[in-house]
Design a protein around this motif. Structure first.
Motif, short mmCIF file in Angstrom:
data_model
loop_
_atom_site.label_atom_id
_atom_site.label_comp_id
_atom_site.label_asym_id
_atom_site.label_seq_id
_atom_site.Cartn_x
_atom_site.Cartn_y
_atom_site.Cartn_z
N GLU A 283 75.36 -10.84 65.64
CA GLU A 283 74.06 -11.27 66.12
C GLU A 283 73.77 -12.68 65.60
O GLU A 283 74.45 -13.19 64.73
N THR A 284 72.75 -13.30 66.13
CA THR A 284 72.43 -14.67 65.70
C THR A 284 71.62 -14.69 64.41
O THR A 284 71.52 -15.72 63.78
N LEU B 82 79.10 -15.06 56.15
CA LEU B 82 78.55 -14.85 57.49
C LEU B 82 78.15 -16.18 58.13
O LEU B 82 78.31 -16.36 59.33
N ALA B 83 77.64 -17.11 57.34
CA ALA B 83 77.19 -18.38 57.88
C ALA B 83 78.36 -19.31 58.23
O ALA B 83 78.30 -20.05 59.20
N LYS B 84 79.42 -19.27 57.43
CA LYS B 84 80.56 -20.17 57.66
C LYS B 84 81.31 -19.84 58.94
O LYS B 84 81.75 -20.73 59.66
N GLY B 85 81.52 -18.58 59.22
CA GLY B 85 82.29 -18.21 60.39
C GLY B 85 83.77 -18.50 60.21
O GLY B 85 84.22 -18.90 59.14
N THR B 86 84.54 -18.30 61.25
CA THR B 86 85.99 -18.44 61.19
C THR B 86 86.45 -19.82 60.76
O THR B 86 87.34 -19.96 59.93
N LYS C 215 73.71 -17.75 63.23
CA LYS C 215 72.86 -18.94 63.30
C LYS C 215 71.82 -18.96 62.18
O LYS C 215 71.48 -19.99 61.65
N LYS C 216 71.31 -17.77 61.81
CA LYS C 216 70.27 -17.71 60.78
C LYS C 216 70.58 -16.57 59.82
O LYS C 216 70.75 -15.43 60.24
N THR C 217 70.67 -16.88 58.54
CA THR C 217 70.91 -15.88 57.52
C THR C 217 69.74 -15.89 56.55
O THR C 217 69.39 -16.93 56.00
N THR D 127 72.81 -23.83 51.37
CA THR D 127 71.89 -24.65 52.17
C THR D 127 72.61 -25.73 52.96
O THR D 127 72.04 -26.30 53.88
N LYS D 128 73.87 -26.02 52.62
CA LYS D 128 74.62 -27.06 53.33
C LYS D 128 75.42 -26.53 54.52
O LYS D 128 76.10 -27.29 55.19
N LEU D 129 75.34 -25.24 54.78
CA LEU D 129 76.10 -24.67 55.90
C LEU D 129 75.35 -24.77 57.19
O LEU D 129 74.18 -24.71 57.27
#
Length: 85
Positions: free
Chosen positions: A15-16, A34-38, A59-61, A83-85
Protein backbone atom coordinates in the motif's frame (compact mmCIF):
# COMPACT_ATOMS: atom_id res chain seq x y z
CA UNK A 1 9.73 -13.85 8.04
CA UNK A 2 10.23 -12.49 4.51
CA UNK A 3 8.60 -15.57 2.99
CA UNK A 4 5.61 -15.15 5.29
CA UNK A 5 5.22 -11.51 4.30
CA UNK A 6 5.51 -12.35 0.60
CA UNK A 7 2.94 -15.14 0.94
CA UNK A 8 0.51 -12.87 2.79
CA UNK A 9 0.79 -10.11 0.20
CA UNK A 10 0.62 -12.42 -2.81
CA UNK A 11 0.67 -10.43 -6.04
CA UNK A 12 -0.66 -7.28 -4.39
CA UNK A 13 1.79 -4.38 -4.21
CA UNK A 14 2.45 -2.71 -0.90
CA UNK A 15 0.00 0.00 0.00
CA UNK A 16 1.08 3.62 -0.29
CA UNK A 17 0.79 4.22 3.48
CA UNK A 18 2.09 2.02 6.30
CA UNK A 19 2.03 2.42 10.09
CA UNK A 20 4.84 0.81 12.13
CA UNK A 21 3.93 0.51 15.82
CA UNK A 22 6.89 0.89 18.18
CA UNK A 23 9.42 3.49 19.17
CA UNK A 24 12.67 1.62 19.21
CA UNK A 25 15.46 1.03 16.75
CA UNK A 26 13.73 -2.08 15.33
CA UNK A 27 10.62 -0.04 14.48
CA UNK A 28 12.78 2.54 12.72
CA UNK A 29 14.63 -0.21 10.84
CA UNK A 30 11.29 -1.64 9.65
CA UNK A 31 10.14 1.81 8.53
CA UNK A 32 13.44 2.38 6.72
CA UNK A 33 13.25 -0.93 4.83
CA UNK A 34 9.66 -0.26 3.76
CA UNK A 35 10.51 3.28 2.64
CA UNK A 36 13.67 2.37 0.69
CA UNK A 37 12.10 -0.27 -1.51
CA UNK A 38 14.03 -2.57 -3.83
CA UNK A 39 16.35 0.07 -5.26
CA UNK A 40 17.69 1.16 -1.89
CA UNK A 41 18.16 -2.41 -0.65
CA UNK A 42 19.55 -4.15 -3.74
CA UNK A 43 23.16 -4.06 -2.51
CA UNK A 44 22.38 -5.14 1.08
CA UNK A 45 22.12 -8.57 2.65
CA UNK A 46 18.30 -8.58 2.64
CA UNK A 47 16.80 -11.82 1.34
CA UNK A 48 16.48 -11.80 -2.46
CA UNK A 49 12.91 -13.16 -2.45
CA UNK A 50 11.74 -10.09 -0.49
CA UNK A 51 12.96 -7.53 -3.04
CA UNK A 52 10.15 -8.09 -5.59
CA UNK A 53 7.58 -7.63 -2.82
CA UNK A 54 9.04 -4.30 -1.69
CA UNK A 55 9.15 -2.90 -5.23
CA UNK A 56 9.43 0.90 -5.02
CA UNK A 57 8.66 1.06 -1.31
CA UNK A 58 5.81 2.86 0.38
CA UNK A 59 5.04 6.54 -0.16
CA UNK A 60 4.23 7.36 3.48
CA UNK A 61 5.52 5.60 6.58
CA UNK A 62 4.27 6.56 10.03
CA UNK A 63 6.07 5.38 13.17
CA UNK A 64 3.60 5.29 16.06
CA UNK A 65 4.78 5.00 19.67
CA UNK A 66 2.68 4.06 22.68
CA UNK A 67 4.66 6.25 25.08
CA UNK A 68 6.27 9.65 25.09
CA UNK A 69 9.31 10.68 23.08
CA UNK A 70 11.53 10.38 26.18
CA UNK A 71 11.04 6.59 26.14
CA UNK A 72 12.12 6.32 22.49
CA UNK A 73 14.93 3.78 22.14
CA UNK A 74 16.66 5.07 19.02
CA UNK A 75 19.36 7.54 18.17
CA UNK A 76 19.09 10.88 16.40
CA UNK A 77 21.29 9.41 13.64
CA UNK A 78 18.66 6.72 12.95
CA UNK A 79 15.89 9.33 12.74
CA UNK A 80 17.95 11.52 10.40
CA UNK A 81 18.53 8.61 8.02
CA UNK A 82 14.81 7.90 7.92
CA UNK A 83 13.94 11.53 7.14
CA UNK A 84 16.26 11.50 4.09
CA UNK A 85 14.39 8.71 2.29
Amino acid sequence: LGQQVAAALGDNPLETEVVVVGQGNVALDCARVLAKGTTGLYHTDIAAHVLPVLKTGVKKTTVLGRRGHVQGAFTIKEVRELTKL
